[in-house]
Design a protein around this motif. Sequence first.
Motif, PDB file in Angstrom:
ATOM      1  N   LYS A   9     -17.359 -28.654 -15.969  1.00  0.00           N
ATOM      2  CA  LYS A   9     -18.263 -27.681 -16.586  1.00  0.00           C
ATOM      3  C   LYS A   9     -17.501 -26.776 -17.544  1.00  0.00           C
ATOM      4  CE  LYS A   9     -21.601 -27.372 -12.784  1.00  0.00           C
ATOM      5  NZ  LYS A   9     -22.210 -26.464 -11.775  1.00  0.00           N
ATOM      6  N   ASN A  10     -16.313 -26.355 -17.130  1.00  0.00           N
ATOM      7  CA  ASN A  10     -15.524 -25.454 -17.969  1.00  0.00           C
ATOM      8  C   ASN A  10     -15.068 -26.128 -19.260  1.00  0.00           C
ATOM      9  OD1 ASN A  10     -15.738 -23.342 -16.121  1.00  0.00           O
ATOM     10  ND2 ASN A  10     -13.891 -23.951 -15.014  1.00  0.00           N
ATOM     11  N   VAL A  32     -15.726 -26.168 -24.362  1.00  0.00           N
ATOM     12  CA  VAL A  32     -14.728 -26.067 -25.433  1.00  0.00           C
ATOM     13  C   VAL A  32     -15.325 -26.438 -26.782  1.00  0.00           C
ATOM     14  CG1 VAL A  32     -12.553 -27.000 -26.311  1.00  0.00           C
ATOM     15  CG2 VAL A  32     -12.790 -26.440 -23.875  1.00  0.00           C
ATOM     16  N   CYS A  33     -15.963 -27.591 -26.841  1.00  0.00           N
ATOM     17  CA  CYS A  33     -16.570 -28.048 -28.091  1.00  0.00           C
ATOM     18  C   CYS A  33     -17.580 -29.142 -27.769  1.00  0.00           C
ATOM     19  CB  CYS A  33     -15.510 -28.569 -29.069  1.00  0.00           C
ATOM     20  SG  CYS A  33     -14.621 -30.029 -28.484  1.00  0.00           S
ATOM     21  N   ASN A  73     -19.695 -33.766 -24.589  1.00  0.00           N
ATOM     22  CA  ASN A  73     -20.254 -35.116 -24.489  1.00  0.00           C
ATOM     23  C   ASN A  73     -19.402 -36.012 -23.606  1.00  0.00           C
ATOM     24  OD1 ASN A  73     -22.388 -34.438 -26.166  1.00  0.00           O
ATOM     25  ND2 ASN A  73     -21.337 -35.116 -28.028  1.00  0.00           N
ATOM     26  N   LEU A  74     -18.078 -35.848 -23.681  1.00  0.00           N
ATOM     27  CA  LEU A  74     -17.180 -36.681 -22.890  1.00  0.00           C
ATOM     28  C   LEU A  74     -17.169 -36.281 -21.415  1.00  0.00           C
ATOM     29  CD1 LEU A  74     -14.041 -37.153 -25.176  1.00  0.00           C
ATOM     30  CD2 LEU A  74     -15.661 -38.900 -24.449  1.00  0.00           C
ATOM     31  N   ALA A  75     -17.230 -34.976 -21.164  1.00  0.00           N
ATOM     32  CA  ALA A  75     -17.116 -34.489 -19.786  1.00  0.00           C
ATOM     33  C   ALA A  75     -18.240 -35.020 -18.907  1.00  0.00           C
ATOM     34  CB  ALA A  75     -17.101 -32.962 -19.771  1.00  0.00           C
ATOM     35  N   PHE A  76     -19.435 -35.083 -19.478  1.00  0.00           N
ATOM     36  CA  PHE A  76     -20.588 -35.533 -18.694  1.00  0.00           C
ATOM     37  C   PHE A  76     -21.186 -36.784 -19.332  1.00  0.00           C
ATOM     38  CE2 PHE A  76     -20.271 -31.006 -17.684  1.00  0.00           C
ATOM     39  CZ  PHE A  76     -20.224 -31.076 -16.306  1.00  0.00           C
TER      40      PHE A  76
END
Length: 349
Positions: free
Chosen positions: A31-32, A36-37, A42-45
């Motif tokens: 989540k953190n 960032v951008c 998009n990549l994190a989730f």
Amino acid sequence: MAWLVGLSCCSIHHIPVLELIFDYLPVPDLKNVSLVCLQWSNLAFSGRRMHRVRLNVDYRYDDTQDYLTLLRGSKRQYRHVLLEIDSTENTLVSNFIELLEHFKSSVDSLKLVLDFIEYAQIRSILLEVPNLKKLSLQAMVQSGSAQAANLMQSPIKPLPQLTDLVLQSDSSLHLQAFDICTIAPNLKRLDMDCDSSRALEVFSHFSEQLESVAVFFKTNILFLRFCEISFPELLEIDFYSDNEHFHDGVTVLTLDGWLRCKVFEGCKPLPALQELCLQSATMDDTLEFFKPLPAMMPNLRKLDIIELDMDDSCLHFICKHMVSLHQILLEICPNAENRIVPSNNVRGH
């Protein structure tokens, strides 16, 4: 050294590097970094990380329109969804169905927590999740209003990928239209109370294919009838009753509630059993309960004992005679002292 030169040219924004890093981050950290951008968000989730994320839709405290506004433009492919709701007003359920439309192809796990739900409503919800693999229905399914009577003639379409089903109560089975046998033809895991003959029929129908069963009995009559059912593919069973019966192909067994000290008397050995969990169990003679276990469970590797009134004599017997054990977990067993057990074999709390 050429590979070092190549590595030094990699930017932290290089997608393969980020993918690798994000795979090891817990969800709160994902989540953190998503803040960032847009690229990191998009990549994190996305992709393989979404199996660790659950979308919690809580209509008890939050405005239903907020969910639609926030998620309507979301590109995240949520796989696990939880709905908690105090009321089954048509507007609330309709909003949830509209929400599901955005994740129709991705949702494979759905949990519904509410007091009751009308058949027409659960039918509409399941129509939006054709790829569902796991359903947890913690609600009673009711026939609903007279206006919905016509829908009772329209059965729920089969969900061929649904293999894991949790029903809080078997009372919903009395609705002919809510036919679990038709809805989930390929079921492998069933967690359901057994309080009626209809529930027994459902367990019997799936008996040839079930690999995991969790069941609660209120009467010994239904328990004894359940014991007459054969589960040739069963690997795991978790049940509560005053009387116990076991299947010799089980690898994991969980017991809780009241147990007779001679509960295993007359049972044949369980050579496939590798894990035994005694959780909040009560018995008239704890040591007598453990005495048959070495012969009954010759290949047991893991023993979890949680909240059990046992003393050092039981622990001494276990360590001396249950020689196949690799791990013992003791939790909330105040009368048992760990010092009599080799430290590499026992973990205590």
